[in-house]
Design a protein around this motif. Structure first.
Motif, PDB file in Angstrom:
ATOM      1  N   LYS A 278       0.816  -1.222   0.000  1.00  0.00           N
ATOM      2  CA  LYS A 278       0.000   0.000   0.000  1.00  0.00           C
ATOM      3  C   LYS A 278       0.851   1.274   0.000  1.00  0.00           C
ATOM      4  O   LYS A 278       0.752   2.107   0.896  1.00  0.00           O
ATOM      5  N   ASN A 279       1.702   1.409  -1.014  1.00  0.00           N
ATOM      6  CA  ASN A 279       2.534   2.607  -1.193  1.00  0.00           C
ATOM      7  C   ASN A 279       3.576   2.798  -0.091  1.00  0.00           C
ATOM      8  O   ASN A 279       4.163   3.867   0.038  1.00  0.00           O
ATOM      9  N   GLU A 280       3.787   1.773   0.715  1.00  0.00           N
ATOM     10  CA  GLU A 280       4.847   1.795   1.709  1.00  0.00           C
ATOM     11  C   GLU A 280       5.733   0.569   1.530  1.00  0.00           C
ATOM     12  O   GLU A 280       5.353  -0.404   0.890  1.00  0.00           O
ATOM     13  N   ILE A 281       6.923   0.653   2.115  1.00  0.00           N
ATOM     14  CA  ILE A 281       7.804  -0.509   2.177  1.00  0.00           C
ATOM     15  C   ILE A 281       7.760  -1.018   3.607  1.00  0.00           C
ATOM     16  O   ILE A 281       8.102  -0.288   4.550  1.00  0.00           O
ATOM     17  N   VAL A 282       7.283  -2.242   3.788  1.00  0.00           N
ATOM     18  CA  VAL A 282       7.234  -2.847   5.123  1.00  0.00           C
ATOM     19  C   VAL A 282       8.463  -3.744   5.275  1.00  0.00           C
ATOM     20  O   VAL A 282       8.685  -4.652   4.466  1.00  0.00           O
ATOM     21  N   VAL A 283       9.262  -3.456   6.309  1.00  0.00           N
ATOM     22  CA  VAL A 283      10.501  -4.205   6.555  1.00  0.00           C
ATOM     23  C   VAL A 283      10.347  -4.985   7.860  1.00  0.00           C
ATOM     24  O   VAL A 283      10.007  -4.412   8.899  1.00  0.00           O
TER      25      VAL A 283
ATOM     26  N   ARG B  49       6.705   4.342  10.404  1.00  0.00           N
ATOM     27  CA  ARG B  49       5.768   4.054  11.492  1.00  0.00           C
ATOM     28  C   ARG B  49       5.964   2.598  11.923  1.00  0.00           C
ATOM     29  O   ARG B  49       6.196   1.710  11.109  1.00  0.00           O
ATOM     30  N   LYS B  50       5.848   2.388  13.202  1.00  0.00           N
ATOM     31  CA  LYS B  50       6.094   1.061  13.771  1.00  0.00           C
ATOM     32  C   LYS B  50       4.791   0.268  13.789  1.00  0.00           C
ATOM     33  O   LYS B  50       3.758   0.761  14.247  1.00  0.00           O
ATOM     34  N   LEU B  51       4.840  -0.940  13.274  1.00  0.00           N
ATOM     35  CA  LEU B  51       3.711  -1.860  13.331  1.00  0.00           C
ATOM     36  C   LEU B  51       3.950  -2.852  14.472  1.00  0.00           C
ATOM     37  O   LEU B  51       5.036  -2.888  15.074  1.00  0.00           O
ATOM     38  N   SER B  52       2.960  -3.657  14.778  1.00  0.00           N
ATOM     39  CA  SER B  52       3.123  -4.669  15.829  1.00  0.00           C
ATOM     40  C   SER B  52       4.242  -5.633  15.476  1.00  0.00           C
ATOM     41  O   SER B  52       4.421  -5.997  14.289  1.00  0.00           O
TER      42      SER B  52
ATOM     43  N   GLU C  89      -5.402  -6.146   2.828  1.00  0.00           N
ATOM     44  CA  GLU C  89      -5.060  -5.654   4.167  1.00  0.00           C
ATOM     45  C   GLU C  89      -4.141  -6.595   4.938  1.00  0.00           C
ATOM     46  O   GLU C  89      -3.885  -6.365   6.122  1.00  0.00           O
ATOM     47  N   LYS C  90      -3.641  -7.660   4.306  1.00  0.00           N
ATOM     48  CA  LYS C  90      -2.910  -8.665   5.077  1.00  0.00           C
ATOM     49  C   LYS C  90      -1.517  -8.949   4.507  1.00  0.00           C
ATOM     50  O   LYS C  90      -1.274  -8.824   3.313  1.00  0.00           O
ATOM     51  N   ILE C  91      -0.624  -9.352   5.435  1.00  0.00           N
ATOM     52  CA  ILE C  91       0.727  -9.796   5.105  1.00  0.00           C
ATOM     53  C   ILE C  91       0.908 -11.188   5.694  1.00  0.00           C
ATOM     54  O   ILE C  91       0.479 -11.441   6.830  1.00  0.00           O
ATOM     55  N   TRP C  92       1.553 -12.078   4.931  1.00  0.00           N
ATOM     56  CA  TRP C  92       1.800 -13.437   5.429  1.00  0.00           C
ATOM     57  C   TRP C  92       3.303 -13.729   5.430  1.00  0.00           C
ATOM     58  O   TRP C  92       4.027 -13.351   4.490  1.00  0.00           O
ATOM     59  N   LEU C  93       3.756 -14.419   6.461  1.00  0.00           N
ATOM     60  CA  LEU C  93       5.088 -15.013   6.517  1.00  0.00           C
ATOM     61  C   LEU C  93       4.898 -16.523   6.489  1.00  0.00           C
ATOM     62  O   LEU C  93       4.232 -17.090   7.366  1.00  0.00           O
ATOM     63  N   LEU C  94       5.487 -17.181   5.491  1.00  0.00           N
ATOM     64  CA  LEU C  94       5.251 -18.614   5.292  1.00  0.00           C
ATOM     65  C   LEU C  94       6.560 -19.375   5.377  1.00  0.00           C
ATOM     66  O   LEU C  94       7.538 -19.050   4.680  1.00  0.00           O
ATOM     67  N   GLY C  95       6.578 -20.413   6.231  1.00  0.00           N
ATOM     68  CA  GLY C  95       7.762 -21.257   6.344  1.00  0.00           C
ATOM     69  C   GLY C  95       8.945 -20.500   6.919  1.00  0.00           C
ATOM     70  O   GLY C  95       8.812 -19.613   7.757  1.00  0.00           O
TER      71      GLY C  95
ATOM     72  N   ASP D  26      -2.733  -8.439  10.093  1.00  0.00           N
ATOM     73  CA  ASP D  26      -3.955  -7.784   9.627  1.00  0.00           C
ATOM     74  C   ASP D  26      -3.832  -6.290   9.915  1.00  0.00           C
ATOM     75  O   ASP D  26      -3.778  -5.866  11.077  1.00  0.00           O
ATOM     76  N   GLU D  27      -3.786  -5.493   8.854  1.00  0.00           N
ATOM     77  CA  GLU D  27      -3.622  -4.049   9.007  1.00  0.00           C
ATOM     78  C   GLU D  27      -4.772  -3.422   9.797  1.00  0.00           C
ATOM     79  O   GLU D  27      -4.588  -2.448  10.529  1.00  0.00           O
ATOM     80  N   ARG D  28      -5.965  -4.002   9.678  1.00  0.00           N
ATOM     81  CA  ARG D  28      -7.134  -3.408  10.332  1.00  0.00           C
ATOM     82  C   ARG D  28      -7.044  -3.495  11.855  1.00  0.00           C
ATOM     83  O   ARG D  28      -7.553  -2.627  12.569  1.00  0.00           O
ATOM     84  N   THR D  29      -6.401  -4.531  12.367  1.00  0.00           N
ATOM     85  CA  THR D  29      -6.282  -4.694  13.819  1.00  0.00           C
ATOM     86  C   THR D  29      -4.860  -4.444  14.315  1.00  0.00           C
ATOM     87  O   THR D  29      -4.633  -4.385  15.523  1.00  0.00           O
ATOM     88  N   ASN D  30      -3.912  -4.305  13.381  1.00  0.00           N
ATOM     89  CA  ASN D  30      -2.491  -4.143  13.721  1.00  0.00           C
ATOM     90  C   ASN D  30      -2.011  -5.291  14.610  1.00  0.00           C
ATOM     91  O   ASN D  30      -1.275  -5.090  15.578  1.00  0.00           O
ATOM     92  N   ASN D  31      -2.417  -6.509  14.257  1.00  0.00           N
ATOM     93  CA  ASN D  31      -2.047  -7.693  15.041  1.00  0.00           C
ATOM     94  C   ASN D  31      -1.551  -8.810  14.135  1.00  0.00           C
ATOM     95  O   ASN D  31      -1.989  -8.941  12.978  1.00  0.00           O
ATOM     96  N   TRP D  32      -0.654  -9.621  14.687  1.00  0.00           N
ATOM     97  CA  TRP D  32      -0.188 -10.839  14.030  1.00  0.00           C
ATOM     98  C   TRP D  32      -0.882 -12.045  14.658  1.00  0.00           C
ATOM     99  O   TRP D  32      -1.152 -12.058  15.859  1.00  0.00           O
ATOM    100  N   SER D  33      -1.156 -13.049  13.851  1.00  0.00           N
ATOM    101  CA  SER D  33      -1.734 -14.288  14.370  1.00  0.00           C
ATOM    102  C   SER D  33      -1.127 -15.467  13.625  1.00  0.00           C
ATOM    103  O   SER D  33      -0.782 -15.370  12.441  1.00  0.00           O
ATOM    104  N   THR D  34      -0.968 -16.578  14.325  1.00  0.00           N
ATOM    105  CA  THR D  34      -0.490 -17.817  13.699  1.00  0.00           C
ATOM    106  C   THR D  34      -1.692 -18.557  13.133  1.00  0.00           C
ATOM    107  O   THR D  34      -2.672 -18.793  13.842  1.00  0.00           O
TER     108      THR D  34
END
Length: 589
Positions: free
Chosen positions: A495-500, A520-523, A539-545, A560-568
């Protein structure tokens, strides 16, 4: 407070004295009058016309029917014989539907049921109860399903119902693969089938869906339909089919010369496309508008079994992303020459590109590049890189594919070289080299510039910089607004940003906007992962493996960008792997 339907007594306006005149307004009176008239009708009191239909006699009041129906108004107010008759006979209509419409004239209520909606629509259209007929169309449109859509489409054609015709046609085109398995589909005429296959709005996962539908339709009545094979095959974009399907078509052709000619032409187009030529035309243009879901593709990967050495995966898997949820994994054609590692994976449109890598069998870096076409489920070899490399990065920017840095067994130092692929020439061209040579860097295209984030320098230490290439001006610069301290960060365009992920601390997640120069800092992510696939959709980012505590894992974490939370996630990838390539093919690609 009085409701809208309450009776009201007010002094009359316009300067009349209050005691001289009052206005009595009874909004509920009309409903009461109609209810009384309906009771009188049921008792045949004061009725002035009998409607006869299918052997039944329905007593009515002319004025009520005329006020409810243009048909009856024209009949009772024109100089036609029925205007003088006490009994009106309606032919070819359902008695139940006519009675329901008469009841509606008095009560403004009518039940529309799935069993009788078509009959009620036909009757209301004939008698010109426009509100009822319109509501019937809305009801049928809401009920469109795989088993009934062709039936409703033919029904709409028979009654020239434009709204239902368009709705049912869109439903058929959007769900063609499933619709083509129904019994109604097999009863279509050749003309009707050609009309569907010719429509630019036809939505399919692959041209093979059309081939299978055509074969089912023909085999349903092979002796009478086989002569339509060529006509139908002309509507298939054959150059987008896998070779195995083309061979299947030849087998089904009964030595038909016209079919063989179509297949030969398709093979010719495929050969030219594989060589890097641009073959324009309808038959070579993907139906790119069909997908409504993003597609996640995972390529290869490996794990180190220590004593047994490396175990390599040749699998190419995909799943649909439906409303932010990952679907079931499905297999695609395996990765060619898969016994290598440290290659780079990126995507362009419908295609997945795998470049370079380290071939352990020959203990050397490789320069080969492979392209996977998701539409045809085929791998094709592209032109080789100018420099054999592994541990490099790649990204797509401005419709071009770039490979950046890495290592090579032909050189001791890290690589600073950058290459861009030119599809028409089927070759890689050199770009200006990076200011600092790095390997294992994250490479991201964002806002028309290429960003190389972190990586390892010649001393195998963190490079701790972000390098930026402006391709339009062929100029490199260093980003000073955002500090990266770690050697192997992971990054993506979101979304027009680089997430590192892991820029300064292992689990830290930072979003950087190159335009505003703001961070800006995310969770924090749940676990420290290295060499995982990182992808995004909406609205979502996944880390796989990837590796967790030094071991390969098959788990998936989701942000999930909407909640600013990570879940397994409960879902996993089929095998525990790291250095697996991951890309998302967007629905609008």
């Amino acid at each position: 407070m009085k409701s809208q339907n309450d009776d009201v007594v007010n002094p009359l306006a316009s300067g009349i004295k209050e005691n001289d005149c009052l206005l009595l307004h009874m909004p509920s009176k009309s409903n009461k009058v109609l209810a009384t008239l309906n009771e009188m009708r049921s008792l045949s009191e004061c009725v002035d016309v009998i409607v006869c239909v299918d052997g039944e006699r329905i007593p009515c009041h002319r004025a009520i029917l005329a006020a409810s129906s243009h048909y009856f108004k024209s009949m009772f107010t024109s100089n036609v014989i029925e205007s003088e008759q006490d009994t009106i006979t309606l032919l070819g209509l359902s008695a139940d539907s006519v009675k329901a419409l008469v009841e509606f004239s008095y009560t403004s209520k009518i039940y529309i049921r799935k069993e009788t909606v078509e009959e009620l629509f036909e009757t209301s259209m004939y008698l010109q109860y426009e509100t009822v007929s319109k509501t019937c169309v809305e009801f049928m449109t809401r009920r469109l399903q795989i088993p009934n859509c062709i039936h409703y489409h033919k029904f709409a054609e028979a009654f020239h119902c434009v709204e239902l015709l368009e709705s049912s046609k869109s439903f058929i085109l959007s769900n063609f693969a499933d619709v083509s398995t129904t019994s109604d589909f097999l009863e279509l005429s050749c003309t009707e089938l050609v009309d569907i296959l010719s429509n630019d709005r036809l939505k399919i996962d692959s041209e093979s869906d059309i081939v299978e539908a055509i074969l089912r339709w023909i085999n349903n009545d092979h002796p009478l339909r086989r002569h339509h094979f060529t006509t139908l095959l002309e509507k298939v974009r054959l150059a987008l089919l896998d070779d195995s399907y083309l061979r299947l078509l030849e087998e089904q052709s009964d030595n038909n010369f016209n079919v063989s000619s179509l297949i030969d032409e398709a093979m010719c187009c495929k050969t030219l496309i594989h060589k890097g030529y641009r073959v324009l035309g309808r038959q070579t243009t993907p139906r790119s508008q069909h997908r409504v879901k993003d597609i996640l593709v995972l390529v290869g990967g490996h794990r180190n079994e220590f004593e047994e050495g490396y175990t390599y995966s040749e699998s190419v898997l995909y799943c649909e992303i439906n409303d932010g949820a990952l679907g079931a994994w499905k297999s695609l054609l395996n990765l060619p020459k898969y016994e290598k590692r440290k290659y780079s994976v990126t995507a362009k449109g419908w295609n997945v590109v795998v470049s370079g890598g380290y071939d352990a069998s020959f203990d050397q870096s490789v320069s080969e590049t492979w392209q996977f076409n998701f539409l045809t489920n085929e791998w094709n070899r592209l032109g080789d890189l100018n420099t054999a490399r592994h541990s490099h990065g790649s990204a797509t920017l401005n419709d071009c594919i770039y490979v950046v840095g890495g290592k090579s067994t032909t050189q001791e130092a890290r690589l600073s070289s950058v290459e861009v692929f030119k599809p028409f020439q089927n070759e890689w061209q050199k770009c200006p080299p990076m200011p600092t040579a790095v390997s294992v860097a994250a490479v991201v295209g964002c806002q028309r510039k290429l960003y190389v984030i972190g990586g390892a320098n010649d001393y195998d230490s963190p490079a701790s910089i972000i390098q930026c290439l402006d391709p339009e001006n062929s100029i490199w610069s260093i980003v000073t607004d955002f500090l990266v301290c770690r050697k192997i960060p992971q990054a993506l365009h979101f979304k027009n940003e680089i997430v590192v992920i892991g820029a300064r601390k292992p689990r830290e997640v930072i979003a950087y906007n190159p335009e505003t120069k703001e961070c800006r800092k995310l969770s924090n992510c749940n676990q420290q992962r290295t060499f995982s696939a990182v992808v995004s959709s909406r609205e979502k980012i996944w880390l796989l493996g990837g590796k967790i505590s030094g071991e390969a894992h098959n788990t998936i974490d989701c942000y999930d960008e909407r909640t600013n939370n990570w879940s397994t996630q409960k879902q996993t990838i089929p095998n525990a792997l790291y250095m697996v390539g991951g890309v998302v093919l967007p629905a609008n690609s």
